[in-house]
Design an enzyme around this catalytic site. Structure first.
Site, mmCIF file in Angstrom:
data_model
loop_
_atom_site.group_PDB
_atom_site.id
_atom_site.type_symbol
_atom_site.label_atom_id
_atom_site.label_comp_id
_atom_site.label_asym_id
_atom_site.label_seq_id
_atom_site.Cartn_x
_atom_site.Cartn_y
_atom_site.Cartn_z
ATOM 1 N N CYS A 1 -3.430 3.709 9.514
ATOM 2 C CA CYS A 1 -2.177 3.166 10.039
ATOM 3 C C CYS A 1 -1.558 4.045 11.128
ATOM 4 O O CYS A 1 -0.378 3.898 11.454
ATOM 5 C CB CYS A 1 -1.174 2.976 8.903
ATOM 6 S SG CYS A 1 -1.751 1.853 7.604
ATOM 7 N N CYS B 1 7.531 3.801 6.234
ATOM 8 C CA CYS B 1 6.711 3.645 5.026
ATOM 9 C C CYS B 1 7.558 3.220 3.833
ATOM 10 O O CYS B 1 7.030 2.749 2.827
ATOM 11 C CB CYS B 1 5.972 4.933 4.704
ATOM 12 S SG CYS B 1 7.032 6.347 4.359
ATOM 13 N N CYS C 1 0.838 -1.200 0.000
ATOM 14 C CA CYS C 1 0.000 0.000 0.000
ATOM 15 C C CYS C 1 0.875 1.252 0.000
ATOM 16 O O CYS C 1 0.625 2.191 -0.757
ATOM 17 C CB CYS C 1 -0.919 -0.012 1.220
ATOM 18 S SG CYS C 1 -2.172 1.286 1.202
ATOM 19 N N CYS C 2 1.922 1.253 0.834
ATOM 20 C CA CYS C 2 2.832 2.401 0.875
ATOM 21 C C CYS C 2 3.567 2.576 -0.455
ATOM 22 O O CYS C 2 3.817 3.700 -0.893
ATOM 23 C CB CYS C 2 3.848 2.224 2.001
ATOM 24 S SG CYS C 2 3.205 2.555 3.647
ATOM 25 N N CYS D 1 -1.132 8.222 7.479
ATOM 26 C CA CYS D 1 -2.462 7.875 6.989
ATOM 27 C C CYS D 1 -3.344 7.413 8.155
ATOM 28 O O CYS D 1 -2.870 6.767 9.097
ATOM 29 C CB CYS D 1 -2.365 6.769 5.947
ATOM 30 S SG CYS D 1 -1.547 7.268 4.420
#
Length: 237
Positions: free
Chosen positions: A210, A233, A124-125, A207
């Site tokens: 997280c 990240c 995702c990062c 985010c």
């Protein structure tokens, strides 16, 4: 003509020293050098945490029209977006780019499944931060970061000027010698706006899915990716 420090000649370039026995612990000197050395090729990637706000204020004293990139993942707290609006009002000449990933959240869900950050946070990062920053740094010789040595074990050896193997660039970190108290003392003294989540136990803000309040007073980033082995990240590896 003076040679420019770039990724390719980093290891052969003469060492550059900055005095740290001054009010900004070297930060202003580093910024003055950075913008005189790189000009518009120097990009600031800002997360708009309190360190970022302090650095923006320092940057404004050196280059009021500096380029600032915010990695707009689409998953940030509403308070973060509200703060960015305040910063745009306070520093109207800054060129703030809201850099979005190629995939919308809906497209990411369709391709990788719902809530990828829970199952594969690194992926995702990569999609929402690393690839977009790489795009923003394309053509940029160097970039600025608000990293501080005190923030975590993974950052304690950060230098003012670093060879960035992740983005094949030069990473400049003016705040490495600043403490958490230094940051807040400067912010309050200069009346800087900041993310109100900092007042609610969030020393490090990323985010929303997280980020939780820090649970360890000795680790300001302990609220990031809680319950996983992830501590960064990937932008600063």
């Amino acid at each position: 003509m003076t040679e420019t420090l770039v990724y390719g000649n980093f290891d052969e370039f003469p060492a550059i020293d900055f005095p740290i026995d001054n009010d900004t612990k070297g930060a202003l000197d580093v910024l003055k050098w950075g913008y005189s050395h790189y000009g518009d090729q120097l990009v600031y990637a800002c997360s708009f945490g309190i360190e970022g706000i302090v650095l923006i204020d320092l940057i404004s004293k050196v280059n009021a029209k500096a380029k600032v990139v915010f990695l707009d993942t689409g998953l940030h707290f509403e308070e973060t977006y509200q703060l960015i609006d305040k910063i745009k009002e306070r520093y109207p000449e800054l060129r703030i780019e809201m850099k979005k990933p190629e995939l919308t959240l809906e497209e990411q869900t369709a391709q990788y499944g719902d809530e990828l950050w829970k199952r594969e946070p690194n992926k995702c990062c990569e999609i929402r931060k690393i690839v977009p920053l790489n795009e923003s740094l394309s053509g940029a010789t160097a970039w600025l970061s608000g990293l501080r040595r005190e923030q975590s074990e993974t950052r304690k050896n950060t230098q003012f000027i670093n060879k960035d193997n992740r983005f094949k660039s030069v990473k400049i970190c003016p705040l490495i010698h600043w403490t958490w108290k230094d940051i807040w003392r400067y912010a309050h003294k200069n009346g800087l706006p900041y993310n109100i989540l900092h007042d609610n136990g969030y020393p490090s803000i990323g985010c929303k899915p997280c980020t939780q309040p820090a649970f360890n007073a000795d680790d300001l980033r302990s609220g990031r990716w809680t319950g996983t082995q992830k501590i960064e990240c990937g932008l600063h590896t």
